[in-house]
Design an enzyme around this catalytic site. Sequence first.
Site, short mmCIF file in Angstrom:
data_model
loop_
_atom_site.label_atom_id
_atom_site.label_comp_id
_atom_site.label_asym_id
_atom_site.label_seq_id
_atom_site.Cartn_x
_atom_site.Cartn_y
_atom_site.Cartn_z
N HIS A 168 -10.23 13.80 8.63
CA HIS A 168 -10.60 14.18 7.26
C HIS A 168 -9.38 14.18 6.33
O HIS A 168 -9.36 14.93 5.35
CB HIS A 168 -11.29 15.55 7.23
CG HIS A 168 -12.36 15.72 8.27
ND1 HIS A 168 -13.69 15.48 8.02
CD2 HIS A 168 -12.28 16.05 9.58
CE1 HIS A 168 -14.38 15.69 9.13
NE2 HIS A 168 -13.56 16.04 10.09
N SER A 289 6.90 -0.97 -12.88
CA SER A 289 6.00 -0.78 -14.00
C SER A 289 6.72 -1.19 -15.27
O SER A 289 7.92 -0.97 -15.41
CB SER A 289 5.61 0.70 -14.09
OG SER A 289 5.16 1.01 -15.39
N LYS A 295 8.86 3.82 -11.52
CA LYS A 295 7.83 3.39 -10.58
C LYS A 295 8.28 2.29 -9.63
O LYS A 295 8.97 1.35 -9.99
CB LYS A 295 6.59 2.88 -11.33
CG LYS A 295 5.82 3.92 -12.11
CD LYS A 295 5.18 4.99 -11.23
CE LYS A 295 4.03 4.46 -10.41
NZ LYS A 295 2.87 4.12 -11.24
N GLU A 302 -1.75 -2.86 -1.70
CA GLU A 302 -2.88 -2.62 -2.62
C GLU A 302 -3.73 -3.88 -2.78
O GLU A 302 -4.96 -3.83 -2.79
CB GLU A 302 -2.37 -2.20 -4.00
CG GLU A 302 -1.86 -0.79 -4.07
CD GLU A 302 -1.27 -0.52 -5.45
OE1 GLU A 302 -2.01 -0.10 -6.34
OE2 GLU A 302 -0.06 -0.76 -5.64
#
Length: 472
Positions: A168, A289, A295, A302
């Site tokens: 979980h 970024s 970033k 991804e």
Amino acid sequence: MSNDKPDSATNPAAKLWGGRFSEATDAFVERFTASVTFDQRMALEDIQGSLAHAQMLSEVGVLSGDEYHQIADGLKEIAAEIETGDFPWSVQLEDVHMNIEARLTERIGATGKKLHTGRSRNDQVATDIRLWLRGRIDLIGAELTRLQTGLVDLAEREADTIMPGFTHLQSAQPVTFGHHLLAWNAMLSRDFERLMDCRKRVNRSPLGAAALAGTSYPIDRARTAELLGFDAPTENSLDSVSDRDFAIEFCAFAALLLTHLSRASEELVLWTSSQFDFIDLPDRFCTGSSIMPQKKNPDVPELVRGKTGRVNGHLIALLTLMKSQPLAYNKDNQEDKEPLFDAADTALDCLRAFADMVPALKAKKENMLAAAAKGFSTATDLADYLVRKGIAFRDAHEIVGQSVSFAIEEEKDLAELSLEQLQQFSTDIGEDVFEVLTLEGSVAARNHIGGTAPDQVRSACTRARAQIEERH
Ligand code: ARG
């Protein structure tokens, strides 16, 4: 792409099948029904199939030796033209098959018109797809093996590295990072098995099924199968030209592979976040970024995660394409290629990204260890300890629950409580409890096949390597 066969706009006989037609194809219909913009990817497989077909026809006496040699030389020149990008592809010639056949006749004259004896585009296209897909399967298999090799090497290096194991997404029990990586490897091993199983059914020759019923020429289907490296001819001519189940199976393999890679990607995305900070992903796999200077985004994982969507889509597209098609060939099947090509391209690219990335992953061992030390991940070990002292597991579960609740109030981990504090909950707890509350003790205790103990991880790596070796 040149669209300029001047006469076909007005003269239906300019088509290879134009004989019975009295008006030219509508210009839009011509583009709508054409597949050459995408099926030219199978051009070299088409030529390979034609070479085998022509050779077989000459061996059984349907073509003379001289005709065969003219055809073979012409086809080889065309292959060279395609490879250099000089082939004049024409939408008016509809597909890769008719483009190449027309070009052959253009180059070698009337003998070129004999190539299509005893076959149809229906068995031709089925052959081309199988040859093309077989080639891709072998590339994908090799890339999968490269990824697994890197994964097992990394797992061995990280056999002793402790991290929290999750259920979980909550800290559950400590595991080793090597063990976690071997879970990814286990998924990929099954993907490899599925791929090889699919290859067996891809590697059958439909050539000779002709349009749908076979042919009246004395063809030798076993010979063309052999020349093309297929295991055997397919069994039934109607089925051979119509079913694309082998392509569906491949997409099912690809969808599962991408599903597995997307799960691993998700973990890499989580682990590279400052909240987890478990691993370092080298800059070459990340981008920045344009607005937030701090970033470093894990774009490669991804994107792999995102590409799962298109591959799942291709599987559904092909299942839906095949559904309800009456025997035998239908033009619907022309729609099989783009999803199949893209599924194969995507699988190969994602494997390549992962195979390059995995050996470069750097575990941040202290952070992993610190995270495992939080979250009461040795609570089950305390329960098991009490069971060994003669307490029933359910009662032990209750005692540990109370201890955890107390530790939360004290803002301490279980191992940081004193013996006296622990003994409030059970007098069966003794000094030896601290051995089982350590993370090292916890992972080392899970010492059986498939368990997380470092020694088990090392022997699992040895077995995984042997399994990979067997492929060669
Ligand atoms: N371009 C066609 C396809 O991809 C080739 C087979 C065409 N056969 C036919 N009878 N129209 O399926």
